[in-house]
Design an enzyme around this catalytic site. Structure first.
Site, PDB file in Angstrom:
ATOM      1  CG  ASP A  45      -0.366  -0.051   2.526  1.00  0.00           C
ATOM      2  OD1 ASP A  45       0.870  -0.170   2.605  1.00  0.00           O
ATOM      3  OD2 ASP A  45      -1.112   0.026   3.525  1.00  0.00           O
ATOM      4  CB  SER A  46       4.576   1.727  -0.158  1.00  0.00           C
ATOM      5  OG  SER A  46       4.778   0.562  -0.914  1.00  0.00           O
ATOM      6  CG  ASP A  84       0.435  -4.000   2.164  1.00  0.00           C
ATOM      7  OD1 ASP A  84       0.499  -4.835   3.083  1.00  0.00           O
ATOM      8  OD2 ASP A  84       1.311  -3.150   1.947  1.00  0.00           O
ATOM      9  CE  LYS A 114       3.266  -5.960   3.702  1.00  0.00           C
ATOM     10  NZ  LYS A 114       2.802  -4.819   4.532  1.00  0.00           N
ATOM     11  CD  GLU A 116       0.715  -1.584   7.953  1.00  0.00           C
ATOM     12  OE1 GLU A 116       0.402  -0.801   8.878  1.00  0.00           O
ATOM     13  OE2 GLU A 116       1.176  -1.198   6.868  1.00  0.00           O
ATOM     14  CD  GLU A 183       8.309  -0.693   7.665  1.00  0.00           C
ATOM     15  OE1 GLU A 183       7.346  -1.378   7.285  1.00  0.00           O
ATOM     16  OE2 GLU A 183       8.546   0.446   7.241  1.00  0.00           O
TER      17      GLU A 183
HETATM   18  O1  KIV Z   1       3.569  -1.148   1.644  1.00  0.00           O
HETATM   19  C1  KIV Z   1       4.747  -1.526   1.635  1.00  0.00           C
HETATM   20  O2  KIV Z   1       5.534  -1.151   0.754  1.00  0.00           O
HETATM   21  C2  KIV Z   1       5.207  -2.401   2.698  1.00  0.00           C
HETATM   22  C3  KIV Z   1       6.656  -2.737   2.735  1.00  0.00           C
HETATM   23  C4  KIV Z   1       7.419  -1.568   3.212  1.00  0.00           C
HETATM   24  C5  KIV Z   1       6.930  -3.935   3.551  1.00  0.00           C
HETATM   25  O3  KIV Z   1       4.441  -2.800   3.506  1.00  0.00           O
END
Ligand code: KIV
Length: 265
Positions: A45-46, A84, A114, A116, A183
């Site tokens: 989600d970056s 994500d 993924k 969090e 992280e």
């Molecule tokens: O969203 C992302 O890019 C991430 C990585 C930094 C692990 O979660």
């Protein structure tokens, strides 16, 4: 190269072969990363920051993630594709978490998701895993909690904090996660968690002794100048190269050098 699955990753941990993970958000780069041998493509989600220009990951929607995952899936042949789950798509209740994870797999063609968070999301992890969807955990610095954490800073600096993080890591493994992103924690703690878990621990700013490493692709390629965490190594400066190329183009059009005979019919 054979198709990478969650089983392959487990075997790599057993054989102590470091696992490579990179974020990616589109077809063209997915193809390049896949051909270069990256084992896991993470549609992070970056993308909210590096692709959409938001100041953090919070505005990212499930629809954003579905569209970008579809593009990545079209470009990848070998790598495992993990996506994500964005902010507020798994926290409200477990039913929503399963439904939204299902959409990422069914519509986006993700091969896992993924999430969090630690012990508080173990219930959601359990439900998603029972629906047949592999889940990667993510603890330590969790960017979706940026307002609680108060900035992108190192986590696990006290014994209390590492005890809590280790309990989170074990709860996620117990809930069925196939892997865990850790992280921005001290390197010694990265090693401790990797040794304590039987699932692969993928570090980002967690030192060299994790079972694998992940970076944001734009950081590694020098494409995103807004943030430069200490844990990033720039392997190229594509941003500078791209600007140079575009400046040449502008200059050649203005001067009449491009297009020439060669590019004309
Ligand atoms: O969203 C992302 O890019 C991430 C990585 C930094 C692990 O979660």
């Amino acid at each position: 190269m054979n198709k990478i699955t969650v089983t392959t990753l487990k075997e790599k941990k057993t054989n102590r072969e470091p696992i490579t993970v990179l974020t990616v958000y589109d077809y063209t780069f997915a193809k390049i990363l896949d051909q270069a041998g990256v084992e896991v493509l993470l549609v992070g989600d970056s993308l909210g920051m590096v692709m959409l220009g938001h100041p953090n990951t919070l505005p990212v929607t499930l629809e954003n993630m579905i569209v970008h995952t579809q593009a990545v899936a079209r470009g990848a042949q070998h790598a495992l594709i993990i996506t994500d789950m964005p902010f507020m798509t798994y926290q409200i209740n477990e039913e929503e978490a399963v439904r939204n994870a299902g959409r990422l797999v069914q519509e986006g063609k993700a091969e896992g998701v993924k999430i969090e968070g630690g012990q508080v999301i173990a219930g959601a992890v359990r439900r998603i895993v029972s629906a047949g969807i592999p889940v990667m955990g993510h603890i330590g610095l969790t960017p979706q909690s940026i307002h609680t954490i108060g900035g992108y800073k190192i986590q696990g600096k006290s014994k209390d904090a590492t005890d809590r993080l280790l309990a989170d890591a074990k709860a996620l493994e117990e809930a069925g996660c196939f892997s865990l992103v850790l992280e921005c924690v001290p390197a010694a703690f990265g090693e401790e968690v990797s040794k304590a878990l039987s699932i692969p621990v993928i570090g980002i700013g967690a030192g060299p002794k994790c079972d694998g490493q992940v970076l944001v692709m734009h950081d590694l390629l020098g494409l995103y100048p807004n943030l430069r965490p200490k844990f990033v190594k720039r392997f190229a400066d594509l941003g500078e190269l791209a600007e140079k190329a575009v400046r040449n183009y502008v200059e050649e059009v203005k001067s009449g050098k491009f297009p020439s005979q060669e590019q004309s019919f």
